[in-house]
Design an enzyme around this catalytic site. Structure first.
Site, PDB file in Angstrom:
ATOM      1  N   ALA A   1      28.241  29.127  19.769  1.00 18.21           N
ATOM      2  CA  ALA A   1      28.692  29.018  21.157  1.00 18.21           C
ATOM      3  C   ALA A   1      27.996  27.806  21.753  1.00 18.21           C
ATOM      4  O   ALA A   1      26.953  27.365  21.256  1.00 18.21           O
ATOM      5  CB  ALA A   1      28.327  30.280  21.938  1.00 18.21           C
ATOM      6  N   CYS A   2      28.536  27.233  22.811  1.00 12.42           N
ATOM      7  CA  CYS A   2      27.958  26.017  23.376  1.00 12.42           C
ATOM      8  C   CYS A   2      26.501  26.257  23.766  1.00 12.42           C
ATOM      9  O   CYS A   2      26.089  27.372  24.090  1.00 12.42           O
ATOM     10  CB  CYS A   2      28.780  25.539  24.574  1.00 12.42           C
ATOM     11  SG  CYS A   2      28.378  26.310  26.140  1.00 12.42           S
ATOM     12  N   LEU A   3      25.728  25.192  23.737  1.00 13.95           N
ATOM     13  CA  LEU A   3      24.285  25.304  23.948  1.00 13.95           C
ATOM     14  C   LEU A   3      23.926  25.805  25.345  1.00 13.95           C
ATOM     15  O   LEU A   3      22.835  26.337  25.552  1.00 13.95           O
ATOM     16  CB  LEU A   3      23.626  23.942  23.697  1.00 13.95           C
ATOM     17  CG  LEU A   3      23.728  23.423  22.260  1.00 13.95           C
ATOM     18  CD1 LEU A   3      23.177  22.000  22.171  1.00 13.95           C
ATOM     19  CD2 LEU A   3      22.990  24.338  21.296  1.00 13.95           C
TER      20      LEU A   3
ATOM     21  N   SER B   1      24.970  28.345  26.669  1.00 14.20           N
ATOM     22  CA  SER B   1      24.870  29.809  26.613  1.00 14.20           C
ATOM     23  C   SER B   1      23.463  30.279  26.265  1.00 14.20           C
ATOM     24  O   SER B   1      23.189  31.470  26.284  1.00 14.20           O
ATOM     25  CB  SER B   1      25.864  30.364  25.587  1.00 14.20           C
ATOM     26  OG  SER B   1      25.495  29.965  24.269  1.00 14.20           O
TER      27      SER B   1
END
Length: 271
Positions: free
Chosen positions: A174-176, A178
């Site tokens: 998941a994108c950083l 998050s």
């Protein structure tokens, strides 16, 4: 439905679209979706990948390499989340702000290329988690073919293995952004700290990794089966983490689990 029936539902759904732009992150789900869409629609499929400070360089390189290998038209769009008003304060609807901006940019590319529909790679398991980005998906009429076909993450991994996709056993990503506690300011510096810290653990052979950031505290999540190994090899990464700027380094005894930061949300918000 049986797995092969789900596959047919997916392929028929994609075929009905005629042409498709796939939001492509090089992850397990979007790779499977893009590969399937390309098999069904051929050159009427394009891939669009967002480039930003919350998207690791390794993932971007994998996305580029996959599209080159498969002969898929690939567009890279700069989608810097930190330029979105309110995003850096990390509100509870952070993912909504990001997805809405991204899909609007993908829509412009799709229109320029004569592509009718846009799709993203959420699967059936995502319905059970707090996913404000799916609100943007609904508002902008973005298609979710994997959810339409009721495909779970396990289903997608199994079908990906049958298709000889290298991503079949790739760790979930998941994108950083998050990795941040809701309400804590997101900065390029801290995103870089998280990215480099996770890369060190991945280079050490840990399969599923999250480095959650709480101020200057790093809370490491690995699979429960790898907790003992993490402790045993702590000297191989702790000094590096301190050099990155982390004051304290903690191990989460619960181990990796999807959306662990959502535990800080009120139950009424998540429901």
């Amino acid at each position: 439905m049986k797995l092969q029936e789900k596959r047919e539902v997916l392929r028929n759904y994609i075929k009905e679209m005629g042409s498709l732009a796939v939001a492509f992150s090089s992850g397990v789900d979007s790779t499977f979706l893009l590969k399937t869409a390309h098999e069904v629609l051929g050159d009427q499929v394009i891939a669009v990948t967002a480039r930003s400070c919350s998207f690791p360089e390794r993932e971007l390189k994998e996305a580029i390499a996959f599209c080159e290998q498969e002969g898929i038209r690939h567009f890279i769009v700069d989608s810097e989340e930190l330029d979105i008003e309110g995003f850096e304060s990390n509100p509870k609807n952070r993912c909504y702000l990001c997805k809405h901006e991204l899909f609007e940019k993908i829509a412009l590319i799709a229109k320029e290329q004569g592509i009718k529909e846009i799709a993203e790679g959420s699967n059936l398991d995502d319905n059970g988690d707090y996913r404000p980005g799916l609100i943007a998906v609904a508002e902008l009429n973005i298609k979710s073919p994997l959810r339409h076909a009721e495909l779970t993450k396990e289903d997608i991994r199994e079908l990906s293995k049958e298709m000889d996709l290298k991503t079949w056993d790739k760790q979930s990503f998941a994108c950083l952004s998050s990795r941040f506690v809701y309400g804590e300011t997101i900065s390029r510096e801290k995103l870089s700290m998280v990215d480099k810290a996770e890369q060190r653990l991945l280079d050490m052979g840990f399969y599923q990794v999250r480095v959650r950031i709480h101020g200057t505290i790093a809370r490491i999540e690995v699979l429960p089966s790898q907790l003992e190994r993490l402790v045993a090899r702590r000297e191989e990464f702790t000094e590096y983490f301190h050099e990155l700027g982390f004051s304290y380094i903690a191990m989460d005894l619960d181990g990796y689990r999807m959306g662990s930061m959502n535990a800080t949300l009120e139950e009424t918000t998540v429901s």
